[in-house]
Design a protein around this motif. Structure first.
Motif, PDB file in Angstrom:
ATOM      1  N   PRO A 138    -117.155 -25.688 -17.848  1.00 58.07           N
ATOM      2  CA  PRO A 138    -116.989 -24.373 -17.222  1.00 58.07           C
ATOM      3  C   PRO A 138    -115.896 -23.547 -17.874  1.00 58.07           C
ATOM      4  O   PRO A 138    -115.909 -22.324 -17.816  1.00 58.07           O
ATOM      5  N   THR A 139    -114.941 -24.211 -18.511  1.00 60.25           N
ATOM      6  CA  THR A 139    -113.820 -23.481 -19.092  1.00 60.25           C
ATOM      7  C   THR A 139    -114.227 -22.656 -20.300  1.00 60.25           C
ATOM      8  O   THR A 139    -113.634 -21.625 -20.586  1.00 60.25           O
TER       9      THR A 139
ATOM     10  N   PRO B  25    -109.447 -29.534 -15.832  1.00 62.81           N
ATOM     11  CA  PRO B  25    -110.028 -28.800 -16.969  1.00 62.81           C
ATOM     12  C   PRO B  25    -109.402 -27.438 -17.214  1.00 62.81           C
ATOM     13  O   PRO B  25    -109.316 -26.997 -18.357  1.00 62.81           O
ATOM     14  N   ALA B  26    -108.955 -26.768 -16.153  1.00 70.01           N
ATOM     15  CA  ALA B  26    -108.328 -25.456 -16.352  1.00 70.01           C
ATOM     16  C   ALA B  26    -107.034 -25.589 -17.150  1.00 70.01           C
ATOM     17  O   ALA B  26    -106.767 -24.800 -18.066  1.00 70.01           O
ATOM     18  N   ALA B  27    -106.233 -26.602 -16.813  1.00 74.65           N
ATOM     19  CA  ALA B  27    -104.969 -26.807 -17.536  1.00 74.65           C
ATOM     20  C   ALA B  27    -105.224 -27.229 -18.974  1.00 74.65           C
ATOM     21  O   ALA B  27    -104.570 -26.737 -19.909  1.00 74.65           O
TER      22      ALA B  27
ATOM     23  N   ILE C 183    -101.028 -30.245 -14.735  1.00 69.72           N
ATOM     24  CA  ILE C 183    -102.099 -30.937 -14.018  1.00 69.72           C
ATOM     25  C   ILE C 183    -101.564 -31.576 -12.740  1.00 69.72           C
ATOM     26  O   ILE C 183    -102.183 -31.476 -11.673  1.00 69.72           O
ATOM     27  N   ARG C 184    -100.406 -32.215 -12.842  1.00 69.05           N
ATOM     28  CA  ARG C 184     -99.815 -32.834 -11.639  1.00 69.05           C
ATOM     29  C   ARG C 184     -99.495 -31.776 -10.588  1.00 69.05           C
ATOM     30  O   ARG C 184     -99.710 -31.988  -9.388  1.00 69.05           O
ATOM     31  N   GLN C 185     -98.987 -30.623 -11.042  1.00 71.44           N
ATOM     32  CA  GLN C 185     -98.706 -29.532 -10.098  1.00 71.44           C
ATOM     33  C   GLN C 185     -99.989 -29.056  -9.433  1.00 71.44           C
ATOM     34  O   GLN C 185    -100.026 -28.825  -8.212  1.00 71.44           O
ATOM     35  N   ASN C 186    -101.043 -28.907 -10.232  1.00 72.61           N
ATOM     36  CA  ASN C 186    -102.318 -28.420  -9.690  1.00 72.61           C
ATOM     37  C   ASN C 186    -102.888 -29.371  -8.647  1.00 72.61           C
ATOM     38  O   ASN C 186    -103.385 -28.945  -7.598  1.00 72.61           O
TER      39      ASN C 186
ATOM     40  N   LEU D  78    -104.829 -20.278  -7.058  1.00 69.79           N
ATOM     41  CA  LEU D  78    -103.476 -20.694  -7.428  1.00 69.79           C
ATOM     42  C   LEU D  78    -103.494 -21.697  -8.569  1.00 69.79           C
ATOM     43  O   LEU D  78    -102.712 -21.603  -9.523  1.00 69.79           O
ATOM     44  N   VAL D  79    -104.397 -22.678  -8.472  1.00 66.05           N
ATOM     45  CA  VAL D  79    -104.504 -23.701  -9.504  1.00 66.05           C
ATOM     46  C   VAL D  79    -104.900 -23.076 -10.839  1.00 66.05           C
ATOM     47  O   VAL D  79    -104.338 -23.393 -11.894  1.00 66.05           O
ATOM     48  N   THR D  80    -105.862 -22.158 -10.800  1.00 67.40           N
ATOM     49  CA  THR D  80    -106.311 -21.507 -12.037  1.00 67.40           C
ATOM     50  C   THR D  80    -105.202 -20.662 -12.649  1.00 67.40           C
ATOM     51  O   THR D  80    -104.957 -20.709 -13.863  1.00 67.40           O
TER      52      THR D  80
END
Length: 753
Positions: free
Chosen positions: A40-41, A418-420, A704-707, A742-744
């Protein structure tokens, strides 16, 4: 063994990993499909299949889910000649040997071959349509934008009519609900038929219908609108993430000035073929990869390598499509078509890297397959058990169950990785650091030892004159006469002398009777004098050097320098010392790695004396006199100790060790072998990019950990507040779509790295 072919597509409308999962499951059900990879990215899908693929069935499957499907466009991610079924062998010999008497010491690694073979077929043409994408235009012009605006207008109209006709307000809100929910419900049932019963669309449909059943139509219509707004925001954010790499393709000009029969005419750049000659005016972008055949200029390669300082290039130098010509007019011979130029290959490599799932992402995908059905079960139990066992209010607990359905959507969780990774890969590519996938990125973050090659990696790969010793003649005269003897030679040490003379503005005089002395040196007559330029060993056999001269030479040899002595009419008059010096940023780069807790080691085929001198300058442990197999053995020994090892080399002579390491990093120039064989490639030959690459990988893993923390933390908070009655459907959907956005957005911060 059954052979498989590979077809590659662009899929429009994907915003998150949940979208990709639906498409993945649907396409896998098509007869003949053996594997599917959906990203998707970058909005791509690769389908591996045995035999021909039914394009009509594939189109219907994907389109029924609300997405568009088109073949991967030429020039961005189209398979290269090797990918289309042709076996290509890359053979790279050792460093050229020269019968030259300077007794120089360089790496002498063995040949290696790298062969790749894969079978692919052209993608299926003629697929069209999309239902769900943001697209390239403004968001309000897309189908998703129009649906969101329509649902918002319907809700406002329902609210206004409800104020005028309160007794029929529920009917108006039901109509408004259907405007937004209709397309969502259709996608939900299509996904269920394709093997994804627990999609976010299905959860949203169940929650909205349930809200209508308990007479909460106004709230249901609002929740659907918030859901559509969230999806729209996700789409906008996802599109922004893709543009970082897509912008590279836009750097190549649309037209080129082709020279034919002495005349110049404008042609589409994509029609250029290898061997064509093009004119590049000052300030123009180069239309193709090529080699300069006439002219010289400063070339701005920032778009390719991240190097901010323009590079001076002249006849014979390689240039790349999309880079900017400075103030000189160039004639360039094209060496690669538009589909295979450097930018196209970089885009293709980055997209393929983003399609490959990292270990963390694979775990999250497996977790979400269990997590979502579990959420549905928890929501059902929440709605049923308290009224049955504790006499609770059926309506109140049913409402809470619906809210839990919305809270439990895994979109934010599954897109967190995947976004990160996509953002990190894009950020690296813009700086000339290519990483082939999330797995490599994750491994880089855990690297404990980095083994470096010496020649061409820690050093520039070419010797320079470091000292000129005078035994009676002026230094300028020594350099002038030595340059005269070396004129016309292509030997690296000869090139070093000629470069130093050119930098000093010295014009070498003509030589009469110049000759190479069969491995002993070079000689000739200049201005009536007999000259000999050779190693100390050769000179000492012809004439005495004396203890003082021998002592000076010994000091230079201990420093890892190669010494050539110039004799005039049978008497030594001076000496030149040369060494392949460390790159300017090598010392600071190695110190930066040490600060990050990463151990460094030099593995070189050079002799121990030269290697030790360079190692002492840089403060790095040294293993010398190594063959390629020895380097590979050392890397394997380090791995056997349980340590994560990266190997940095030129991608040619270090192939065995690069392949043996947990991560192989090729440095320099963007050569084919560097792009195709290593796990990562540093296009600009900067040792400083190695710690930068480690930093990028560690920031990506921290992101990634933050997300994951944001995604799970928000769900946990709203789960508790819903159960105790503090929040309902509106906060529930905000928790889901808000967490996803927020994650994105957090992942997009990596684009600025």
């Amino acid at each position: 063994m059954t052979s498989t072919t590979e077809s590659r597509y662009r899929v429009s409308g994907m915003d998150c990993a949940g979208c990709a999962a639906k498409i993945d499951r649907a396409v896998r059900r098509i007869e003949g499909v053996s594997d599917v990879s959906v990203s998707p990215t970058v909005g791509t899908m690769v389908v591996r299949h045995a035999g021909p693929l039914d394009a009509a069935v594939l189109e219907r499957k994907v389109k029924s889910l609300g997405y568009g499907l088109t073949p991967a466009p030429r020039g961005s991610a189209e398979p290269s000649r090797a990918e289309e079924g042709e076996t290509v062998a890359h053979a790279h010999g050792p460093h050229d040997g020269h019968d030259h008497a300077h007794d120089h010491d360089h790496d002498h690694d063995h040949d290696h071959e790298h062969a790749t073979s894969s079978q692919k077929t052209p993608v299926v043409a003629g697929l069209h349509g999309h239902d769900h994408s943001i697209g390239e235009g403004p968001w309000w012009g897309s189908r998703k934008g129009r649906l969101t605006l329509g649902a918002g207008a319907a809700l406002l109209l329902a609210y206004g009519l409800g104020q005028l006709f309160p007794e029929t307000a529920s009917v108006f809100f039901l109509a408004a609900l259907l405007v937004g929910l209709g397309p969502v419900a259709l996608r939900a049932f299509a996904a269920a038929r394709a093997g994804t019963p627990f999609s976010i669309e299905m959860l949203m449909t169940i929650a909205a219908v349930g809200a209508v059943v308990i007479d909460a139509g106004e709230e249901a219509a609002t929740v659907v609108l918030l859901f559509l707004v969230g999806e729209l925001l996700e789409g906008v954010a996802a599109q922004r993430a893709r543009r970082g790499i897509e912008a590279l393709s836009a750097l190549v000009p649309k037209t080129a000035l082709l020279e034919t029969d002495g005349a110049t005419r404008s042609v589409p750049a994509e029609t250029l073929q290898a061997g064509d000659r093009v004119l590049v005016r000052p300030g123009d972008r180069l239309p193709a990869d090529g080699e300069i055949v006439s002219g010289e200029s400063q070339i701005d390669e920032a778009s390719m390598t991240g190097e901010s300082v323009p590079v001076f290039k002249g006849v014979g130098a390689a240039v790349f499509a999309g880079t900017v010509n400075g103030d000189g007019t160039l004639k360039v011979r094209v060496t690669a078509t538009a589909a295979d130029n450097m930018i196209a290959r970089i885009v293709r490599l980055v997209e393929e890297a983003q399609e490959a799932k990292a270990p963390t992402q694979r775990f999250i995908d497996r977790f979400s397959n269990v997590y979502t059905p579990l959420v549905v079960l928890v929501a059902l139990l929440t709605a049923v058990l308290p009224p049955l066992l504790m006499g609770g209010d059926w309506g109140g607990w049913f409402y809470k169950g619906l809210a839990i359905l919305l809270i439990g959507c895994p979109c934010a969780l599954v897109i967190s990785v995947p976004a990160a990774i996509a953002s990190a890969l894009s950020a690296g590519a813009r700086r000339g650091m290519l990483v082939k996938g999330g797995t490599v990125l994750e491994t880089l973050a855990k690297v404990e030892v980095i083994a470096f090659d010496k020649t061409g990696t820690l050093t520039a790969g070419r010797p320079v004159v470091t000292d000129i010793l005078s035994f009676g003649a002026p230094e300028a005269e020594i350099l002038r006469l030595a340059a005269a003897l070396e004129t016309g030679s292509s030997h690296p040490l000869a090139a070093a002398i000629l470069t130093r003379a050119n930098d000093a503005g010295i014009v070498p005089p003509a030589v009469e009777g110049g000759a190479a002395l069969g491995g002993k040196g070079v000689s000739g007559n200049v201005e009536g004098r007999s000259l000999l330029l050779a190693s100390p060993k050769t000179i000492s056999a012809e004439m005495p050097l004396g203890g003082e001269i021998e002592a000076q030479i010994a000091v230079l040899n201990e420093a890892g320098k190669t010494v050539s002595i110039l004799a005039v009419d049978g008497r030594p008059v001076g000496a030149l010392a040369m060494r392949d010096d460390p790159r300017p940023d090598a010392r600071t780069a190695l110190a930066a790695l040490k600060q990050r807790g990463v151990e460094t080691l030099m593995l070189t085929g050079d002799n121990a004396r030269v290697a030790a001198a360079v190692g002492a300058d840089l403060g790095i442990a040294v293993r010398a006199d190594l063959l390629p197999a020895d380097k590979q053995r050392i890397v394997l020994d380090l791995k056997a100790q349980g340590r994560r090892v990266a190997k940095v080399g030129d991608g040619i002579n270090d192939a065995p060790a690069l392949a043996a390491a947990d991560v192989g990093i090729a440095i320099g120039g963007g050569a084919d072998v560097a792009l195709e064989t290593a796990d990562a490639a540093l296009l600009q030959a900067r040792v400083g990019d190695v710690p930068a690459l480690i930093d990028l990988s560690r920031r990506a893993m921290a992101n990634i950990r933050q997300n994951i923390a944001v995604a799970l933390g928000l769900k946990a908070v709203f789960l508790v507040t819903t159960l105790v009655g503090l929040t309902g459907l509106w906060p529930a959907i905000l928790a889901d779509t808000g967490a996803t956005v927020l994650v994105t957005m957090n992942a997009l911060r990596l684009l600025k790295s």
